[in-house]
Motif scaffolding. Structure first.
Motif, PDB file in Angstrom:
ATOM      1  N   ARG A  15       0.838  -1.183   0.000  1.00 47.22           N
ATOM      2  CA  ARG A  15       0.000   0.000   0.000  1.00 47.22           C
ATOM      3  C   ARG A  15       0.881   1.243   0.000  1.00 47.22           C
ATOM      4  N   GLU A  16       0.317   2.332  -0.522  1.00 41.66           N
ATOM      5  CA  GLU A  16       1.082   3.583  -0.562  1.00 41.66           C
ATOM      6  C   GLU A  16       1.582   3.956   0.837  1.00 41.66           C
ATOM      7  N   GLY A  17       0.700   3.827   1.827  1.00 41.59           N
ATOM      8  CA  GLY A  17       1.070   4.184   3.201  1.00 41.59           C
ATOM      9  C   GLY A  17       2.233   3.350   3.716  1.00 41.59           C
ATOM     10  N   GLU A  18       2.257   2.085   3.369  1.00 39.37           N
ATOM     11  CA  GLU A  18       3.349   1.210   3.818  1.00 39.37           C
ATOM     12  C   GLU A  18       4.670   1.621   3.183  1.00 39.37           C
ATOM     13  N   ILE A  19       4.617   1.929   1.874  1.00 38.75           N
ATOM     14  CA  ILE A  19       5.848   2.364   1.205  1.00 38.75           C
ATOM     15  C   ILE A  19       6.346   3.667   1.829  1.00 38.75           C
ATOM     16  N   LEU A  20       5.427   4.598   2.066  1.00 40.09           N
ATOM     17  CA  LEU A  20       5.846   5.887   2.635  1.00 40.09           C
ATOM     18  C   LEU A  20       6.431   5.710   4.034  1.00 40.09           C
ATOM     19  N   GLU A  21       5.868   4.791   4.819  1.00 41.36           N
ATOM     20  CA  GLU A  21       6.422   4.542   6.158  1.00 41.36           C
ATOM     21  C   GLU A  21       7.841   3.999   6.072  1.00 41.36           C
ATOM     22  N   ILE A  22       8.061   3.073   5.118  1.00 38.15           N
ATOM     23  CA  ILE A  22       9.410   2.519   4.961  1.00 38.15           C
ATOM     24  C   ILE A  22      10.377   3.625   4.508  1.00 38.15           C
ATOM     25  N   LEU A  23       9.927   4.482   3.580  1.00 36.07           N
ATOM     26  CA  LEU A  23      10.803   5.568   3.108  1.00 36.07           C
ATOM     27  C   LEU A  23      11.100   6.540   4.250  1.00 36.07           C
ATOM     28  N   ASP A  24      10.075   6.844   5.076  1.00 39.92           N
ATOM     29  CA  ASP A  24      10.286   7.771   6.188  1.00 39.92           C
ATOM     30  C   ASP A  24      11.289   7.204   7.191  1.00 39.92           C
ATOM     31  N   SER A  25      11.160   5.903   7.516  1.00 39.51           N
ATOM     32  CA  SER A  25      12.123   5.397   8.496  1.00 39.51           C
ATOM     33  C   SER A  25      13.512   5.295   7.879  1.00 39.51           C
ATOM     34  N   ALA A  26      13.598   5.049   6.562  1.00 38.01           N
ATOM     35  CA  ALA A  26      14.924   5.052   5.924  1.00 38.01           C
ATOM     36  C   ALA A  26      15.595   6.424   6.056  1.00 38.01           C
ATOM     37  N   GLU A  27      14.791   7.496   6.000  1.00 43.28           N
ATOM     38  CA  GLU A  27      15.367   8.846   6.187  1.00 43.28           C
ATOM     39  C   GLU A  27      16.076   8.932   7.542  1.00 43.28           C
ATOM     40  N   SER A  28      15.446   8.357   8.586  1.00 46.47           N
ATOM     41  CA  SER A  28      16.079   8.480   9.899  1.00 46.47           C
ATOM     42  C   SER A  28      17.269   7.539  10.049  1.00 46.47           C
ATOM     43  N   PHE A  29      17.265   6.421   9.309  1.00 45.62           N
ATOM     44  CA  PHE A  29      18.429   5.527   9.371  1.00 45.62           C
ATOM     45  C   PHE A  29      19.632   6.102   8.618  1.00 45.62           C
TER      46      PHE A  29
END
Lengths: 324, 170
Positions: free
Chosen positions: A29-43
């Motif tokens: 889902r779009e929301g799942e992809i965005l969550e993964i991208l957001d946490s990658a920003e913090s990593f």
């Protein structure tokens, strides 16, 4: 066509519908992809510290199970797991056996007996990761790190992450995918990821023999000349030309390919001024990109590698840590 | 019934207590997301700390990660100075079980080894689960686990208190 659809349920999700395995971009889902991208920003910030390690997967054991050689993918998964403090087992298996399906599950059963928590699987056969996910059930999770010509979801995620990180929301960008679209799992996964994130214009360009005509029906704009495809583009994604396919009837030669479809500095000037150039690696210099473009300021190929590490940390943390 | 405190008086008190303990030219200050960063910004400005303010998101160091998983909106920690050999002022809004501070100390030591860490909090509500205490607290309360105490902000800052039990300033 899609072997994992034939069984019961979606092997990518658990009984509650939460993401349990990462097998393909299709179905996310779009929301799942965005969550993964957001946490990658913090990593991403972890890699800039002196101590490049955080404790969230301490005590977990992950297996890098590679039936095909891929130095970059294997080493970024390994580093990603280690930076999350997981223990990593690297297993490279020569895949010459005729009964690969059987030997894969046998190998996995032995590893499960060693109480491992998750698998990162690279396998030459399409559907191998789905087979493994079904076999594992609740016992361990799987990330598909490439199965034949089928899928390679973390590559597509790191590509959209890189585009979003440098250019902002995908929903405002014109993206050109250039090269052997037909044989490319990278292209297929990227097209899916871009459409889920609302990319307003996805263009593919390449020789007629290497672009599947049915793409037109999926809302993708198909070109067979490079120059018009580049006009107004924000992102140019050059696919790797696989030399092993060049003896087929599909393309006369790499020189001919470069003459018509190689990205040169002159051609890149047709794109927007701040357009970026991506490549999944390993690159054939002078074929997909001219040396001038490959080494120029618009190429962000090494950023893709750095971002791939952070993105893989986000995926491993998501699967190993349960869902928020 | 909700009650509120005058935050400027509480921050005045933190400022006074810290002034006696720090050298603004040599110390460094770190706020913990989110409320601790709001308080730290105010203190950093008022005390005239020379080094830029550091910000810490302790999500990656929480001890309940395997139960609650990863929150996707983790902020990146920013420590724009060397913590080695420093006197580090760690600032948070509400000190409760002590687990956030435990996580913050672990993360700080991944950046380096400070000489000394001073913990300053707006509210110490007791109920510790770990042997951690604040060096400076503007308000010390004896609270119940059912009480709700939360800093809202950043503009304006307000401290919300919804009692589930008895309120007794210590």
């Amino acid at each position: 066509m899609m072997p994992w659809r034939m069984g019961e349920g979606d092997p990518q999700r658990d009984a509650e519908g939460r993401l349990r395995n990462l097998l393909a971009i299709e179905g996310l889902r779009e929301g799942e992809i965005l969550e993964i991208l957001d946490s990658a920003e913090s990593f991403l910030g972890i890699g800039e510290r002196t101590v490049k390690k955080i404790p969230i997967l301490r005590g977990r054991t992950l297996v890098n199970l590679f039936y095909e050689n891929s130095t970059r993918t294997r080493s970024t998964f390994e580093l990603a797991a280690k930076r999350l403090s997981a223990d990593v087992l690297n297993i490279a298996v020569a895949s010459s056996s005729a009964s690969k399906g059987e030997s894969l599950l046998d190998t996995v059963d032995n590893l499960l007996a060693m109480q491992v928590d998750g698998f990162i699987l690279r396998h030459p056969e399409a559907g191998a990761a789905h087979l493994l996910a079904r076999h594992l059930g609740e016992r361990a999770w799987v990330v598909n790190a490439g199965d034949g010509q089928h899928a390679h979801p973390t590559q597509a995620l790191l590509d959209v992450f890189t585009i979003r990180h440098l250019l902002g929301p995908i929903s405002e960008r014109v993206v050109v995918i250039l090269g052997d679209i037909l044989h490319s799992r990278v292209a297929r996964a990227l097209i899916h990821a871009l459409s889920i994130l609302g990319c307003p214009q996805i263009r593919v360009v390449g020789p007629r023999t290497l672009v599947p005509p049915e793409l037109q029906g999926l809302g993708v704009h198909v070109f067979h000349e490079l120059e018009p495809a580049l006009t107004g583009a924000n992102v140019v994604y050059a696919l790797r030309m696989q030399r092993e396919r060049m003896d087929s009837q599909r393309l006369p030669s790499l020189e001919e390919y470069h003459r018509r479809f190689g990205l040169t500095a002159a051609r890149l000037r047709l794109a927007e001024d701040n357009a970026v150039v991506l490549h999944p690696g390993p690159m054939n210099r002078g074929v997909e990109l001219s040396a001038e473009v490959a080494d120029g300021p618009q190429a962000i190929i090494l950023e893709q590698v750095t971002h791939g590490l952070a993105l893989r940390m986000a995926v491993l943390a998501r699967l190993a840590g349960g869902n928020p | 019934m909700a009650s509120t405190w005058d935050l400027s008086i509480l921050i005045d008190s933190l400022q006074r207590d810290l002034q006696a303990r720090i050298d603004p030219q040599s110390c460094v200050m770190v706020g913990i997301y989110t409320g601790g960063v709001w308080i730290a910004r105010e203190l950093h400005r008022r005390l005239g700390v020379a080094a830029p303010l550091g910000e810490l998101d302790i999500s990656f160091y929480r001890d309940d990660f395997s139960r609650v998983g990863l929150h996707p909106e983790v902020k990146a920690s920013r420590i724009p100075f060397s913590v080695d050999g420093s006197h580090l002022i760690l600032v948070d809004d509400v000190l409760y079980t002590g687990r956030t501070i435990r996580a913050a100390l672990n993360e700080i030591f991944d950046y380096g080894r400070p000489d000394r860490i001073t913990l300053a909090v707006l509210v110490d509500r007791g109920l510790r689960e770990l042997p951690i205490c604040a060096d400076v607290a503007a308000l010390r309360l004896r609270s119940n686990p059912s009480d709700y105490i939360k800093l809202r902000g950043p503009n304006p800052l307000s401290l919300e208190f919804l009692p589930g039990g008895e309120l007794a300033p210590a």
